[in-house]
Design a protein around this motif. Structure first.
Motif, PDB file in Angstrom:
ATOM      1  N   VAL A 123      26.180  45.298  55.057  1.00  0.00           N
ATOM      2  CA  VAL A 123      25.996  46.247  56.166  1.00  0.00           C
ATOM      3  C   VAL A 123      26.051  47.691  55.663  1.00  0.00           C
ATOM      4  CG1 VAL A 123      27.167  47.151  58.211  1.00  0.00           C
ATOM      5  CG2 VAL A 123      26.724  44.700  58.011  1.00  0.00           C
ATOM      6  N   ARG A 124      26.987  47.965  54.780  1.00  0.00           N
ATOM      7  CA  ARG A 124      27.083  49.343  54.290  1.00  0.00           C
ATOM      8  C   ARG A 124      25.848  49.724  53.479  1.00  0.00           C
ATOM      9  NH1 ARG A 124      33.003  50.164  51.804  1.00  0.00           N
ATOM     10  NH2 ARG A 124      32.129  52.212  51.307  1.00  0.00           N
ATOM     11  N   HIS A 125      25.335  48.784  52.685  1.00  0.00           N
ATOM     12  CA  HIS A 125      24.112  49.097  51.939  1.00  0.00           C
ATOM     13  C   HIS A 125      22.934  49.297  52.904  1.00  0.00           C
ATOM     14  CE1 HIS A 125      21.309  49.238  48.562  1.00  0.00           C
ATOM     15  NE2 HIS A 125      20.490  48.598  49.371  1.00  0.00           N
ATOM     16  N   ALA A 126      22.832  48.438  53.904  1.00  0.00           N
ATOM     17  CA  ALA A 126      21.730  48.574  54.881  1.00  0.00           C
ATOM     18  C   ALA A 126      21.840  49.917  55.611  1.00  0.00           C
ATOM     19  CB  ALA A 126      21.754  47.412  55.866  1.00  0.00           C
ATOM     20  N   ASP A 127      23.047  50.320  55.945  1.00  0.00           N
ATOM     21  CA  ASP A 127      23.225  51.611  56.640  1.00  0.00           C
ATOM     22  C   ASP A 127      22.804  52.781  55.745  1.00  0.00           C
ATOM     23  OD1 ASP A 127      24.131  50.293  58.842  1.00  0.00           O
ATOM     24  OD2 ASP A 127      26.245  50.809  58.587  1.00  0.00           O
ATOM     25  N   THR A 128      23.161  52.694  54.481  1.00  0.00           N
ATOM     26  CA  THR A 128      22.774  53.758  53.538  1.00  0.00           C
ATOM     27  C   THR A 128      21.254  53.809  53.406  1.00  0.00           C
ATOM     28  OG1 THR A 128      24.839  53.501  52.350  1.00  0.00           O
ATOM     29  CG2 THR A 128      23.056  54.578  51.150  1.00  0.00           C
ATOM     30  N   THR A 129      20.634  52.647  53.347  1.00  0.00           N
ATOM     31  CA  THR A 129      19.169  52.588  53.248  1.00  0.00           C
ATOM     32  C   THR A 129      18.538  53.194  54.501  1.00  0.00           C
ATOM     33  OG1 THR A 129      19.448  50.563  51.971  1.00  0.00           O
ATOM     34  CG2 THR A 129      17.227  51.045  52.745  1.00  0.00           C
ATOM     35  N   LEU A 130      19.116  52.857  55.631  1.00  0.00           N
ATOM     36  CA  LEU A 130      18.636  53.408  56.900  1.00  0.00           C
ATOM     37  C   LEU A 130      18.695  54.936  56.895  1.00  0.00           C
ATOM     38  CD1 LEU A 130      17.792  52.059  59.576  1.00  0.00           C
ATOM     39  CD2 LEU A 130      20.196  52.117  60.269  1.00  0.00           C
ATOM     40  N   GLN A 131      19.755  55.454  56.356  1.00  0.00           N
ATOM     41  CA  GLN A 131      19.981  56.904  56.379  1.00  0.00           C
ATOM     42  C   GLN A 131      19.056  57.663  55.423  1.00  0.00           C
ATOM     43  OE1 GLN A 131      24.065  57.855  55.531  1.00  0.00           O
ATOM     44  NE2 GLN A 131      23.799  60.039  55.952  1.00  0.00           N
ATOM     45  N   HIS A 132      18.804  57.101  54.244  1.00  0.00           N
ATOM     46  CA  HIS A 132      18.150  57.902  53.202  1.00  0.00           C
ATOM     47  C   HIS A 132      16.724  57.485  52.838  1.00  0.00           C
ATOM     48  CE1 HIS A 132      21.751  60.168  52.475  1.00  0.00           C
ATOM     49  NE2 HIS A 132      22.447  59.058  52.266  1.00  0.00           N
ATOM     50  N   PHE A 133      16.295  56.278  53.222  1.00  0.00           N
ATOM     51  CA  PHE A 133      15.011  55.797  52.702  1.00  0.00           C
ATOM     52  C   PHE A 133      13.847  55.902  53.697  1.00  0.00           C
ATOM     53  CE2 PHE A 133      15.688  53.514  48.615  1.00  0.00           C
ATOM     54  CZ  PHE A 133      17.049  53.716  48.492  1.00  0.00           C
ATOM     55  N   ILE A 134      14.158  55.906  54.974  1.00  0.00           N
ATOM     56  CA  ILE A 134      13.064  55.833  55.955  1.00  0.00           C
ATOM     57  C   ILE A 134      12.755  57.236  56.470  1.00  0.00           C
ATOM     58  CG2 ILE A 134      12.291  54.821  58.128  1.00  0.00           C
ATOM     59  CD1 ILE A 134      14.079  52.479  57.542  1.00  0.00           C
ATOM     60  N   ARG A 135      11.524  57.656  56.260  1.00  0.00           N
ATOM     61  CA  ARG A 135      11.128  58.993  56.696  1.00  0.00           C
ATOM     62  C   ARG A 135      10.842  58.993  58.196  1.00  0.00           C
ATOM     63  NH1 ARG A 135       7.220  58.247  52.231  1.00  0.00           N
ATOM     64  NH2 ARG A 135       8.133  59.000  50.285  1.00  0.00           N
ATOM     65  N   ALA A 136      10.751  60.174  58.769  1.00  0.00           N
ATOM     66  CA  ALA A 136      10.536  60.307  60.222  1.00  0.00           C
ATOM     67  C   ALA A 136       9.231  59.638  60.654  1.00  0.00           C
ATOM     68  CB  ALA A 136      10.527  61.778  60.606  1.00  0.00           C
ATOM     69  N   ASP A 137       8.243  59.605  59.765  1.00  0.00           N
ATOM     70  CA  ASP A 137       6.946  59.025  60.156  1.00  0.00           C
ATOM     71  C   ASP A 137       6.865  57.519  59.900  1.00  0.00           C
ATOM     72  OD1 ASP A 137       6.785  58.853  57.418  1.00  0.00           O
ATOM     73  OD2 ASP A 137       4.973  60.080  57.215  1.00  0.00           O
ATOM     74  N   GLY A 138       7.977  56.907  59.482  1.00  0.00           N
ATOM     75  CA  GLY A 138       7.990  55.458  59.273  1.00  0.00           C
ATOM     76  C   GLY A 138       7.558  55.040  57.879  1.00  0.00           C
ATOM     77  N   SER A 139       7.227  55.994  57.022  1.00  0.00           N
ATOM     78  CA  SER A 139       6.982  55.655  55.618  1.00  0.00           C
ATOM     79  C   SER A 139       8.338  55.581  54.904  1.00  0.00           C
ATOM     80  CB  SER A 139       6.052  56.672  54.964  1.00  0.00           C
ATOM     81  OG  SER A 139       6.646  57.959  54.963  1.00  0.00           O
ATOM     82  N   VAL A 140       8.308  55.122  53.652  1.00  0.00           N
ATOM     83  CA  VAL A 140       9.554  54.735  52.997  1.00  0.00           C
ATOM     84  C   VAL A 140       9.599  55.262  51.561  1.00  0.00           C
ATOM     85  CG1 VAL A 140      10.812  52.684  52.191  1.00  0.00           C
ATOM     86  CG2 VAL A 140       9.716  52.637  54.421  1.00  0.00           C
ATOM     87  N   TYR A 141      10.752  55.754  51.147  1.00  0.00           N
ATOM     88  CA  TYR A 141      10.964  56.079  49.728  1.00  0.00           C
ATOM     89  C   TYR A 141      11.203  54.807  48.933  1.00  0.00           C
ATOM     90  CZ  TYR A 141      11.583  61.026  50.877  1.00  0.00           C
ATOM     91  OH  TYR A 141      11.382  62.308  51.286  1.00  0.00           O
ATOM     92  N   HIS A 142      10.793  54.823  47.673  1.00  0.00           N
ATOM     93  CA  HIS A 142      11.133  53.675  46.838  1.00  0.00           C
ATOM     94  C   HIS A 142      12.590  53.709  46.397  1.00  0.00           C
ATOM     95  CE1 HIS A 142      11.794  51.749  42.846  1.00  0.00           C
ATOM     96  NE2 HIS A 142      11.442  50.730  43.599  1.00  0.00           N
ATOM     97  N   SER A 143      13.062  54.881  45.970  1.00  0.00           N
ATOM     98  CA  SER A 143      14.411  54.959  45.389  1.00  0.00           C
ATOM     99  C   SER A 143      15.163  56.146  45.954  1.00  0.00           C
ATOM    100  CB  SER A 143      14.369  55.192  43.867  1.00  0.00           C
ATOM    101  OG  SER A 143      13.313  54.545  43.259  1.00  0.00           O
ATOM    102  N   PHE A 144      16.472  56.078  45.786  1.00  0.00           N
ATOM    103  CA  PHE A 144      17.296  57.221  46.163  1.00  0.00           C
ATOM    104  C   PHE A 144      18.452  57.300  45.172  1.00  0.00           C
ATOM    105  CE2 PHE A 144      19.894  60.100  48.574  1.00  0.00           C
ATOM    106  CZ  PHE A 144      18.977  60.861  49.291  1.00  0.00           C
ATOM    107  N   ARG A 145      18.788  58.541  44.815  1.00  0.00           N
ATOM    108  CA  ARG A 145      19.855  58.762  43.823  1.00  0.00           C
ATOM    109  C   ARG A 145      21.101  59.358  44.461  1.00  0.00           C
ATOM    110  NH1 ARG A 145      18.936  58.019  38.826  1.00  0.00           N
ATOM    111  NH2 ARG A 145      16.786  57.831  38.104  1.00  0.00           N
TER     112      ARG A 145
END
Ligand code: GLY
Length: 392
Positions: free
Chosen positions: A199-221
């Motif tokens: 859940v914590r990993h999914a929440d972090t992904t939710l916060q940092h990977f999904i852009r406002a337009d629904g596109s997605v980053y591959h990675s985050f540091r």
């Protein structure tokens, strides 16, 4: 080199979904013993032989073996033919060694590897040794969790920390598909830590990977103290582009996270990324491998991204969330993947699905057969035929 696949053909289905499924099942029964006997494991191949681009079972890059055993599980789920179980058991020593010797501690793809092997076999056979193996794999994955930043580190040994290690502080979108292993382990063992980490990993992904337009980053540091550093990229065309398969991992991964938690934020994330993804398809249906390629660059397709997206839509549909436009797109995608342009039914060729994209689009294996494309196509066909997939 083929850059687009002719849309001229009238989208014929080369066979019914059942027939296509059986073609893959027959290939799987031949592939698994060869895979088990060889010292290498297969990943992708320009010609579908899966011999050109192979990798050691314990190499950091190996995330794909589970797709072959996953096809065995799908075939068994459908047929209950013990020959598939025997073929999968031929792989047991490799999977066992990987968890016993901690060889899995070099990367996060324990879910991609062990969900469609140990978890599936544990559920389908009830054999405790597979349950134990799956729990060990989940334990290795849990050890990759970085408390300070609330994410699972993607690659590299966990003791490799510091600025000289490129993978220190790195999370990637693909990891959403590793979380079902943790959700299963939490239920199976009663240890809530597995659930908490997922859940914590999914929440972090939710916060940092999904852009406002629904596109997605591959990675985050992340910084060592957990502060976010910013987006990065290893698999898409660039940091600010829209990698079609990565979005597919988000579509399916968040839909599965919703299944396991009931958290509506994950449901909304999957729907948002799915709608953005579907809106970018052209008449070819199969997506360009990255939706934001520089002008003039070859519009190579990624059939594997299409197969993953179909599974994501099916998962959303099972939850009563797919609207008519999504279901129509799913049908068109699946029909296109089963057309002779993409579907290789030749028994002498190990692979099935042509025109998958590998790596960041500049590597040597462009437009290849991919083990993950084969697997997700078979899963999509199975789901269309009514199979319920219990290992994700
Ligand atoms: N998980 C690696 C890839 O999708 O290429």
């Amino acid at each position: 080199m083929q850059t687009t696949i002719s849309p001229a053909s009238a989208r014929p289905q080369n066979s019914s979904y059942e027939e296509a499924f059986e073609v893959i099942a027959a290939k799987t029964l031949r592939n698994l013993p060869d895979l088990a006997a060889g010292g290498r494991t297969w990943s992708f191949d320009k010609n579908g032989a899966y011999e050109e681009w192979n990798e050691g079972f314990f190499e950091i890059g190996n995330w794909t073996t589970g797709f072959f055993t996953g096809m065995g599980l799908l075939a068994y789920l459908r047929s209950k033919d013990a020959a598939y179980l025997r073929a999968m058991e031929g792989m047991e020593r490799h999977y066992q060694r990987k968890v016993e010797e901690g060889a899995g501690d070099t990367m996060h793809d324990l879910g991609f590897l062990y969900s469609p092997y140990a978890v599936g076999l544990s559920i389908l056979t009830g054999e405790s040794r597979f349950r134990d193996m799956g729990l060990k794999a989940a334990g290795l994955l849990e050890q990759r969790f970085i408390e300070s930043g609330s994410y699972i580190r993607a690659w590299g040994r966990m003791d490799e920390t510091g600025p000289e290690y490129d993978y220190d502080g790195l999370a990637i979108i693909d990891c959403m598909m590793n979380l079902p292993l943790l959700f299963w382990a939490a239920r199976e063992s009663g240890n809530r830590r597995f659930h908490e980490v997922a859940v914590r990993h999914a929440d972090t992904t939710l916060q940092h990977f999904i852009r406002a337009d629904g596109s997605v980053y591959h990675s985050f540091r992340f910084h060592p103290d957990g502060r976010p550093k910013g987006p990065d990229n290893y698999c898409g065309r660039g940091v600010e582009t829209h990698w079609a398969r990565g979005a597919g991992w988000a579509m399916y991964g968040f839909a599965l996270a919703y299944r396991h938690t009931g958290d509506t934020r994950y449901r909304e994330a999957s729907l948002k990324v799915s709608r953005a993804w579907l809106a970018l398809l052209d008449e070819e249906m199969v997506p360009v491998w990255d939706f934001r390629l520089p002008a003039g660059e070859d519009k190579l397709r990624d059939s594997s991204a299409a197969a993953i997206a179909v599974c994501a839509i099916q998962e959303l549909d099972d939850a009563g969330l797919a609207d008519e436009a999504m279901l129509a797109a799913k049908k068109a995608l699946l029909e296109r993947l089963c057309s002779p342009d993409y579907f290789d039914a030749r028994p002498e060729v190990r692979g099935v699905l042509r025109f998958g994209e590998v790596g960041n689009g500049v590597g040597k294996a462009r437009s290849a057969y991919t083990s993950w494309g084969d697997y997700y196509l078979m899963e999509a066909l199975g789901r269309e035929m009514g199979l319920e997939i219990p290992w994700w």
